[in-house]
Design an enzyme around this catalytic site. Sequence first.
Site, mmCIF file in Angstrom:
data_model
loop_
_atom_site.group_PDB
_atom_site.id
_atom_site.type_symbol
_atom_site.label_atom_id
_atom_site.label_comp_id
_atom_site.label_asym_id
_atom_site.label_seq_id
_atom_site.Cartn_x
_atom_site.Cartn_y
_atom_site.Cartn_z
ATOM 1 C CE1 TYR A 99 40.402 57.479 116.017
ATOM 2 C CE2 TYR A 99 40.141 55.096 115.922
ATOM 3 C CZ TYR A 99 39.721 56.371 115.562
ATOM 4 O OH TYR A 99 38.622 56.524 114.758
ATOM 5 C CD1 TRP A 191 42.451 52.904 107.650
ATOM 6 C CD2 TRP A 191 41.887 53.332 109.755
ATOM 7 N NE1 TRP A 191 43.160 52.034 108.436
ATOM 8 C CE2 TRP A 191 42.824 52.272 109.739
ATOM 9 C CE3 TRP A 191 41.388 53.763 110.985
ATOM 10 C CZ2 TRP A 191 43.271 51.651 110.908
ATOM 11 C CZ3 TRP A 191 41.833 53.146 112.149
ATOM 12 C CH2 TRP A 191 42.753 52.097 112.105
ATOM 13 C CG ASP A 192 37.189 55.979 111.750
ATOM 14 O OD1 ASP A 192 36.922 56.327 110.589
ATOM 15 O OD2 ASP A 192 37.113 56.764 112.713
ATOM 16 C CB THR A 193 33.554 54.475 108.129
ATOM 17 O OG1 THR A 193 33.362 55.704 108.820
ATOM 18 C CG2 THR A 193 32.214 53.970 107.618
ATOM 19 C CG LEU A 196 33.430 50.889 113.314
ATOM 20 C CD1 LEU A 196 32.716 52.224 113.476
ATOM 21 C CD2 LEU A 196 33.113 49.980 114.494
#
Length: 603
Positions: A99, A191-193, A196
């Site tokens: 994305y 969300w993406d943090t 990760l």
Amino acid sequence: MNGSTGDPTVSVVLPAYNEEATLEDTVETTLSTLAGFLSEDDFEVIVAEDGCADRTPEIADRLAAADDRVRHVHSDDRLGRGGALERAFEAANGDVLVYFDTDLATDMSHLEELVESVRSGEYDLATGSRWMPGREAERPAKRGIPSRGFNLLVRTLLGSEVRDHQCGFKAISRDAFRDLIADVEDDHWFWDTELLVRAQREGYRIKEFPVSWEPKGDTKVDLVRDVLGMGSQIGRLWWQLSVRPRITPRVSFGAGLLLVAVAVALMSTYIDFGDVLREMRRANPRLLGVAVVLYTLSWPIRGYRYGDILRELGFVERSGFLTGAVFISQTGNLVLPARGGDAVRAYIVKMRRSIPYPSGFASLAAERVFDLLTLAGLSGVVLVGYTASGRLGEVIVAISGGHPAGRTAAFVAMGVGLAAIATVLGVVFSARSDTNRIRSIVSRISGDSYGEAVADVLERFVGDLQRVGGDPIAFSRVGATSIAIWVIDVLVAALVLLALDVVLDPVTLLAVCFFAVSVGNLAKVIPISPGGIGLYEGAFTALVVGLTPIGVSTALGAAVLDHALKNVVTLVGGVISMLALNVSLTTAVEETSDVNETDALSE
């Protein structure tokens, strides 16, 4: 969903929220870039359209109809950036999930490196970075400073080795995504943090590489609400990953005892415990005996109330059995940290009466709700009446040495009381309603995941009350028995004070006891020490000393005697009930060690 492809190996998701001005060009650029290093049937582009209010859905539909490599995943509701990505990834066909932001702020010349890093199998997750040493992007101060602060906090508190957690340019293998996504709680900007950080904790291979990045337009991140929300999410994830795993029952119990010991040591610097013991020794044994009998009488009422709550959930049981179950669970709360006795009661009614865990925990939740409402309501009524009579103002002014601020404090106290009453009435009104409007109200204030979490808690609170509030007679009966239980608790405290020869007029005595017992029991909600020992005594003493001329030694002696008397009755009743019902507290704890309220309610 519109459009279809065969079996592509790469799925590129474009999160789109009101992107009518840029979406068509972004899709065309993405398709041409992917075609430059992948075959035509080896990729798909998914527009993850997230409850848009413009023409984005129409454009996405048209693009999907015109090109089989394009798909449109639509949502009528606003899912949040993370929620939209998660939904699209789950619908994707590729083994490599990619994305990036639709504004194409990241130079598309890096797309091949992003995709191939994961597609080759060398890495499980790849992310572009704007903060690599020597390759730092130039960002406006209002975006650069918060970004640096955010990444510093994530690296420091969460132990991440990534430098730029929120660059909108990432790829992950489907296997890694499936393994990690169940634990990711945020559904918006964090969300993406979180993905990760959790990937690093699980040992996945991550590649972070520098990218050329140029800001396009203004950010959609709310620099006040969203930044604060992400800060709270950092704290939440730090607690889940670094703190909670270390809080075992043994550690919690030891820490509680240590805190109590430290508090006692600090108190000894200004409290003469010899005086406290002397005050306790001179207590009138007859009045203490009356207090014991009176408090014992409250337990059958507790069993009767619990039976009313269970009856509304569809289970009819004898009050005698339920009184024993309540005795045992409260005994567990005295010796177990974090109100472990609650799970013990759910275990007892399940093992002895086949009441399933969801119903057992729901009944406990409803009982706690009524206790909190009763404490808040009674304290509010007494506080308003006490203040309206002018007595509270006189006491506060006297304590403050006649300073005018005392009267201001009295008016503030009256406002707090009115607020408590209004809160109780509001919750009761919600409980009698057929609908739960909590989420819609909270969403008007905050639409991020933090607001959703608050809405979940409040919604469950009102929902638990609605289970009992559906029947006016049952609601009134449970409310009346709750009031009776806590009035007895207050009268016991009053008898203890009288046993120490405290001289107060009846109105003041009862009012102060209402405050002291209410605040003391609310303090016990904090799971620091078993049974709230120390917390109750501290809160009780502070209220009595603050609102009366009673000295610290007498007030603390009364608090210790009051709490000890109630705990002894609880322990004796708990032991007798365990023998009568053939229940082992140790076995119950072991059997419920893997069961918690959240899991049980989801059964």
